[in-house]
Design a protein around this motif. Structure first.
Motif, mmCIF file in Angstrom:
data_model
loop_
_atom_site.group_PDB
_atom_site.id
_atom_site.type_symbol
_atom_site.label_atom_id
_atom_site.label_comp_id
_atom_site.label_asym_id
_atom_site.label_seq_id
_atom_site.Cartn_x
_atom_site.Cartn_y
_atom_site.Cartn_z
ATOM 1 N N GLN A 145 0.828 -1.204 0.000
ATOM 2 C CA GLN A 145 0.000 0.000 0.000
ATOM 3 C C GLN A 145 0.864 1.256 0.000
ATOM 4 O O GLN A 145 0.557 2.228 -0.692
ATOM 5 C CB GLN A 145 -0.934 0.004 1.209
ATOM 6 C CG GLN A 145 -2.053 -0.999 1.124
ATOM 7 C CD GLN A 145 -2.872 -1.044 2.403
ATOM 8 O OE1 GLN A 145 -2.329 -0.837 3.489
ATOM 9 N NE2 GLN A 145 -4.165 -1.316 2.266
ATOM 10 N N LEU A 146 1.927 1.232 0.788
ATOM 11 C CA LEU A 146 2.833 2.382 0.833
ATOM 12 C C LEU A 146 3.507 2.606 -0.517
ATOM 13 O O LEU A 146 3.664 3.742 -0.959
ATOM 14 C CB LEU A 146 3.884 2.188 1.930
ATOM 15 C CG LEU A 146 3.364 2.256 3.367
ATOM 16 C CD1 LEU A 146 4.477 1.931 4.354
ATOM 17 C CD2 LEU A 146 2.774 3.617 3.658
ATOM 18 N N THR A 147 3.881 1.527 -1.185
ATOM 19 C CA THR A 147 4.507 1.637 -2.500
ATOM 20 C C THR A 147 3.519 2.224 -3.505
ATOM 21 O O THR A 147 3.885 3.095 -4.305
ATOM 22 C CB THR A 147 4.984 0.251 -2.978
ATOM 23 O OG1 THR A 147 5.891 -0.278 -2.006
ATOM 24 C CG2 THR A 147 5.675 0.351 -4.325
ATOM 25 N N LYS A 148 2.271 1.776 -3.429
ATOM 26 C CA LYS A 148 1.244 2.288 -4.337
ATOM 27 C C LYS A 148 0.995 3.777 -4.089
ATOM 28 O O LYS A 148 0.901 4.575 -5.025
ATOM 29 C CB LYS A 148 -0.054 1.501 -4.167
ATOM 30 C CG LYS A 148 -1.148 1.940 -5.094
ATOM 31 C CD LYS A 148 -2.408 1.109 -4.914
ATOM 32 C CE LYS A 148 -3.505 1.625 -5.819
ATOM 33 N NZ LYS A 148 -4.765 0.907 -5.655
ATOM 34 N N ILE A 149 0.907 4.183 -2.830
ATOM 35 C CA ILE A 149 0.693 5.591 -2.494
ATOM 36 C C ILE A 149 1.868 6.434 -2.958
ATOM 37 O O ILE A 149 1.684 7.524 -3.515
ATOM 38 C CB ILE A 149 0.454 5.739 -0.975
ATOM 39 C CG1 ILE A 149 -0.907 5.148 -0.607
ATOM 40 C CG2 ILE A 149 0.532 7.198 -0.546
ATOM 41 C CD1 ILE A 149 -1.153 5.040 0.881
ATOM 42 N N ASN A 150 3.086 5.944 -2.750
ATOM 43 C CA ASN A 150 4.273 6.689 -3.201
ATOM 44 C C ASN A 150 4.284 6.846 -4.716
ATOM 45 O O ASN A 150 4.671 7.894 -5.232
ATOM 46 C CB ASN A 150 5.549 6.005 -2.718
ATOM 47 C CG ASN A 150 5.810 6.271 -1.249
ATOM 48 O OD1 ASN A 150 5.339 7.252 -0.692
ATOM 49 N ND2 ASN A 150 6.560 5.376 -0.616
ATOM 50 N N ALA A 151 3.856 5.811 -5.431
ATOM 51 C CA ALA A 151 3.801 5.892 -6.893
ATOM 52 C C ALA A 151 2.758 6.909 -7.334
ATOM 53 O O ALA A 151 2.997 7.684 -8.276
ATOM 54 C CB ALA A 151 3.496 4.519 -7.479
ATOM 55 N N GLU A 152 1.619 6.952 -6.658
ATOM 56 C CA GLU A 152 0.579 7.927 -6.997
ATOM 57 C C GLU A 152 1.051 9.353 -6.712
ATOM 58 O O GLU A 152 0.786 10.265 -7.491
ATOM 59 C CB GLU A 152 -0.704 7.626 -6.219
ATOM 60 C CG GLU A 152 -1.409 6.368 -6.679
ATOM 61 C CD GLU A 152 -2.652 6.044 -5.854
ATOM 62 O OE1 GLU A 152 -3.114 6.926 -5.099
ATOM 63 O OE2 GLU A 152 -3.149 4.915 -5.975
#
Length: 50
Positions: free
Chosen positions: A5-12
């Motif tokens: 989830q953190l990786t996805k948020i950072n990508a967004e």
């Protein structure tokens, strides 16, 4: 939150920052385009009546 989830948020966040930078670069050119258009229109009108 887990790592995925953190990786996805950072990508967004990175995507939004890139889009913001692109919009800011484009906004720098709008005054130049408007000024050039106004100048060319004025020159065309002056040439038409002279």
């Amino acid at each position: 939150m887990d790592q995925a989830q953190l990786t996805k948020i950072n990508a967004e966040i990175a995507k939004l920052m890139a889009e913001t930078a692109k919009i800011n670069r484009e906004n720098l050119f709008y005054p130049v385009i408007v000024t050039a258009t106004a100048t060319l229109s004025l020159v065309a009108i002056v040439r038409l009546f002279l």
